[in-house]
Design a protein around this motif. Structure first.
Motif, PDB file in Angstrom:
ATOM      1  N   UNK A  85       0.679  -1.240  -0.124  1.00  0.00           N
ATOM      2  CA  UNK A  85       0.004  -0.061  -0.222  1.00  0.00           C
ATOM      3  C   UNK A  85       0.716   1.381  -0.022  1.00  0.00           C
ATOM      4  N   UNK A  86       1.970   1.270   0.586  1.00  0.00           N
ATOM      5  CA  UNK A  86       2.739   2.261   0.841  1.00  0.00           C
ATOM      6  C   UNK A  86       3.426   2.530  -0.570  1.00  0.00           C
ATOM      7  N   UNK A  87       3.312   1.507  -1.568  1.00  0.00           N
ATOM      8  CA  UNK A  87       4.102   2.015  -2.742  1.00  0.00           C
ATOM      9  C   UNK A  87       3.138   2.146  -3.877  1.00  0.00           C
ATOM     10  N   UNK A  88       2.047   2.578  -3.645  1.00  0.00           N
ATOM     11  CA  UNK A  88       1.036   2.894  -4.734  1.00  0.00           C
ATOM     12  C   UNK A  88       1.077   4.149  -4.868  1.00  0.00           C
ATOM     13  N   UNK A  89       1.106   4.488  -6.450  1.00  0.00           N
ATOM     14  CA  UNK A  89       1.173   6.055  -6.822  1.00  0.00           C
ATOM     15  C   UNK A  89      -0.183   6.138  -7.757  1.00  0.00           C
ATOM     16  N   UNK A  90      -0.918   7.235  -7.615  1.00  0.00           N
ATOM     17  CA  UNK A  90      -2.218   7.444  -8.441  1.00  0.00           C
ATOM     18  C   UNK A  90      -1.660   8.365  -9.506  1.00  0.00           C
ATOM     19  N   UNK A  91      -2.496   8.427 -10.366  1.00  0.00           N
ATOM     20  CA  UNK A  91      -2.391   9.164 -11.542  1.00  0.00           C
ATOM     21  C   UNK A  91      -3.266  10.199 -11.667  1.00  0.00           C
ATOM     22  N   UNK A  92      -2.822  11.509 -10.883  1.00  0.00           N
ATOM     23  CA  UNK A  92      -4.081  12.316 -10.691  1.00  0.00           C
ATOM     24  C   UNK A  92      -4.230  13.543 -11.547  1.00  0.00           C
ATOM     25  N   UNK A  93      -4.602  13.547 -12.767  1.00  0.00           N
ATOM     26  CA  UNK A  93      -4.703  14.512 -13.580  1.00  0.00           C
ATOM     27  C   UNK A  93      -5.740  15.243 -13.506  1.00  0.00           C
ATOM     28  N   UNK A  94      -5.690  16.655 -13.869  1.00  0.00           N
ATOM     29  CA  UNK A  94      -6.586  17.610 -13.625  1.00  0.00           C
ATOM     30  C   UNK A  94      -7.277  17.795 -14.917  1.00  0.00           C
ATOM     31  N   UNK A  95      -8.361  17.037 -15.270  1.00  0.00           N
ATOM     32  CA  UNK A  95      -9.083  17.330 -16.629  1.00  0.00           C
ATOM     33  C   UNK A  95     -10.329  18.156 -16.353  1.00  0.00           C
ATOM     34  N   UNK A  96     -10.390  18.798 -15.175  1.00  0.00           N
ATOM     35  CA  UNK A  96     -11.486  19.856 -15.356  1.00  0.00           C
ATOM     36  C   UNK A  96     -12.856  18.978 -15.097  1.00  0.00           C
ATOM     37  N   UNK A  97     -12.707  17.769 -14.509  1.00  0.00           N
ATOM     38  CA  UNK A  97     -14.107  17.237 -14.137  1.00  0.00           C
ATOM     39  C   UNK A  97     -14.888  17.644 -12.917  1.00  0.00           C
ATOM     40  N   UNK A  98     -16.159  17.707 -12.900  1.00  0.00           N
ATOM     41  CA  UNK A  98     -17.024  18.312 -11.836  1.00  0.00           C
ATOM     42  C   UNK A  98     -18.100  17.279 -11.790  1.00  0.00           C
ATOM     43  N   UNK A  99     -18.149  16.678 -10.570  1.00  0.00           N
ATOM     44  CA  UNK A  99     -19.326  15.581 -10.149  1.00  0.00           C
ATOM     45  C   UNK A  99     -20.630  16.438 -10.017  1.00  0.00           C
ATOM     46  N   UNK A 100     -21.636  15.467 -10.399  1.00  0.00           N
ATOM     47  CA  UNK A 100     -23.056  16.187 -10.128  1.00  0.00           C
ATOM     48  C   UNK A 100     -23.261  16.345  -8.707  1.00  0.00           C
ATOM     49  N   UNK A 101     -24.419  17.242  -8.309  1.00  0.00           N
ATOM     50  CA  UNK A 101     -24.654  17.527  -6.776  1.00  0.00           C
ATOM     51  C   UNK A 101     -24.915  16.252  -6.275  1.00  0.00           C
ATOM     52  N   UNK A 102     -24.714  16.506  -4.694  1.00  0.00           N
ATOM     53  CA  UNK A 102     -24.893  15.508  -3.507  1.00  0.00           C
ATOM     54  C   UNK A 102     -26.576  15.217  -3.882  1.00  0.00           C
ATOM     55  N   UNK A 103     -27.149  14.268  -3.742  1.00  0.00           N
ATOM     56  CA  UNK A 103     -28.519  13.996  -3.691  1.00  0.00           C
ATOM     57  C   UNK A 103     -29.209  15.108  -2.769  1.00  0.00           C
ATOM     58  N   UNK A 104     -28.748  15.411  -1.757  1.00  0.00           N
ATOM     59  CA  UNK A 104     -29.542  16.454  -1.003  1.00  0.00           C
ATOM     60  C   UNK A 104     -29.564  17.877  -1.269  1.00  0.00           C
ATOM     61  N   UNK A 105     -28.564  18.111  -2.308  1.00  0.00           N
ATOM     62  CA  UNK A 105     -28.257  19.375  -2.783  1.00  0.00           C
ATOM     63  C   UNK A 105     -28.823  19.481  -4.439  1.00  0.00           C
ATOM     64  N   UNK A 106     -29.427  18.243  -5.008  1.00  0.00           N
ATOM     65  CA  UNK A 106     -29.918  18.283  -6.156  1.00  0.00           C
ATOM     66  C   UNK A 106     -31.396  18.551  -6.301  1.00  0.00           C
ATOM     67  N   UNK A 107     -31.783  18.904  -7.477  1.00  0.00           N
ATOM     68  CA  UNK A 107     -33.202  19.382  -7.945  1.00  0.00           C
ATOM     69  C   UNK A 107     -34.014  18.178  -8.038  1.00  0.00           C
TER      70      UNK A 107
END
Length: 505
Positions: free
Chosen positions: A188-210
């Motif tokens: 686990x200490x040897x894991x590296x994630x490829x965290x690219x910033x592609x400008x993604x945005x998640x939908x609202x949380x259910x309680x904040x949604x319409x």
């Protein structure tokens, strides 16, 4: 005890940020206990890099969305590897000749998916969405971020999940077998994630949604004018899963069953107000009832339970049980299992084969069906929907008298037929004929008493929906129909549970 052990294990884990190209030193994170809640959002900011790690003596498994530096005594199951920009998987194991016989294994996955799919995964692993959103959840430092710890799903498995919103990537780690093995933390200490910033945005949380706002419209089918009416919940009811909702209306009460939870509502004829909710220690998939107010909750392959006033008063039978209104007898079905007639003798249930048996055996099959979708019992008939024997796709609805004599066989033969069925999720017999709800086709089907096909009504036309799923349907005492469906919100924050009343047939 399992939870305590996992906390001890994770408290000793460290994280590292490394590259997979040579002898560069890795930066490992400060050891951090997870016995208290920690912030899971922007987790990189909470993990302080204080200790250097050198992984030059390790092997490296590299895929597009992450890399793993693992000790040489671990084995890399290359045949199980997936590597693409949308989905990656690496499987490591130790203490065995292969992954299947290993003492300990670690499954690392990354998938490019939208926020709705990620939240569905959280729900499936029993992670409370509110706890994940506000950071009040147990976490594990790994790969420079904080993975959320899901409740233990299996006796020998731990599960962790992390969402990287900018890249729209969900990372998950399964640790199986002897997860107390000290060697686990080295991987686990040897894991590296490829965290690219592609400008993604998640939908609202259910309680904040319409909430979804249906716009109903009368529809004509044959000589009928079908009149829809929204039966509104007191508060918008969002759900994270579909195809698993059942309901029953008894007098002025509606009971909604979803997995391990039974919720009671006051039903006024125009709206639904929550009364109480009961959570059981097992999950159910089917709900039936009788005129005494007894509810029958079925588990499928396991024995179901009889419930009165939310209390389990006894067990019933295996498979999905639909009871006659008298409560004296019923019919069970489950996929391709024999359809059985059940007799209820003061809470003692006995079974005998009905007229549909050996469904998956061509030579000895009795009846028209190879698989059952749904069964209903009306005032005079037993109505069965399912896959016709000898076909890979043709669905039919069989109407039988109480003695098992077939009266009608409804439904088209090919996809081009207007009465072609897909997946029947509800059937009722009305005063004038038969009505079926089809989840796959998203249509309501109407037949006359003699089996003459009248026509269909599209869900989007009558309810103002957009490709919903028909969950369940029931004929009420006043002759109207109540239909429950799930519809994804337009902002993709969740699915909405909706109920409609139909008249005019």
């Amino acid at each position: 005890m399992k939870k305590f052990i996992s906390l001890l294990l994770i408290a000793a884990m460290t994280m590292a940020l490394v590259s997979c190209g040579g002898n560069e030193n890795a930066l490992a994170g400060k050891k951090k206990s997870i016995s208290e809640s920690t912030e899971t959002k922007e987790a990189v900011e909470t993990v302080k890099e204080t200790e250097e790690k050198d992984f030059s003596d390790r092997e490296c498994a590299s895929v597009e969305l992450f890399k793993v530096y693992y000790p040489k005594d671990w084995f890399y199951d290359e045949e199980s590897t997936s590597d693409s920009s949308d989905y990656c998987r690496v499987v490591l194991y130790i203490g065995g000749e292969d992954y299947y016989s290993s003492e300990t294994w670690i499954y690392i996955m990354a998938e490019n998916e939208d926020g709705a799919a990620f939240r569905h995964t959280l729900s499936q692993t029993d992670v409370v969405l509110e706890s994940y959103a506000d950071g009040s959840i147990l976490t594990m430092p790994c790969g420079g971020v904080m993975f959320a710890e899901a409740p233990i799903q299996e006796d020998d498995t731990l599960y962790y999940i992390y969402r990287h919103e900018p890249s729209q990537t969900t990372y998950s780690i399964n640790i199986g077998g002897d997860y107390e093995n000290e060697a686990v933390k080295e991987v686990l200490e040897g894991i590296e994630l490829t965290l690219s910033d592609n400008g993604g945005v998640d939908s609202p949380w259910p309680w904040d949604g319409v909430p979804f706002a249906p716009v109903v419209s009368q529809q004509t089918v044959g000589s009928y004018t079908i009149v829809p009416e929204v039966i509104a919940f007191e508060e918008s009811l969002y759900v994270m899963d579909i195809m698993e909702h059942q309901f029953a209306v008894i007098g002025n009460k509606m009971y909604h069953l979803f997995e391990d939870t039974l919720t009671e509502y006051d039903y006024s004829g125009t709206d639904l107000k929550k009364v109480t909710s009961t959570q059981y220690d097992k999950e159910y998939e089917y709900l039936s009832y009788d005129n005494s107010g007894m509810l029958y909750l079925s588990q499928g392959i396991y024995e179901g339970d009889a419930v009165k006033d939310h209390a389990i008063v006894g067990s019933t039978v295996t498979h999905d049980l639909v009871m006659h209104p008298s409560g004296e007898w019923g019919i069970t079905s489950w996929v391709s299992s024999d359809v059985m007639k059940v007799t209820n003798n003061n809470g003692s249930f006995t079974e005998e084969p009905w007229v549909l048996t050996n469904l998956n055996i061509d030579e000895t099959r009795q009846g028209d069906f190879a698989m059952i979708d749904d069964i209903a019992i009306s005032d005079s008939h037993i109505i069965v929907a399912g896959l016709v024997a000898g076909s890979s796709s043709t669905k039919k609805i069989g109407v039988y008298d109480y003695d098992g004599n077939k009266q009608l066989l409804l439904g088209g033969e090919t996809y081009e037929d207007p009465d072609c069925l897909g997946a029947v999720t509800g059937i009722v017999e009305t005063a004038n004929g038969y009505v079926a709800a089809d989840g796959n086709m998203r249509k309501l089907y109407f037949w006359e008493k003699d089996g003459t096909f009248i026509g269909t009504v599209d869900s989007d036309d009558i309810f103002g929906t957009d490709y919903p799923w028909f969950e369940d349907m029931q004929l009420l005492d006043d002759g109207s129909i109540l239909l429950m469906l799930t519809q994804e919100r337009f902002d993709e924050s969740a699915d909405e549970l909706l109920v409609f009343r139909l008249t005019g047939f």
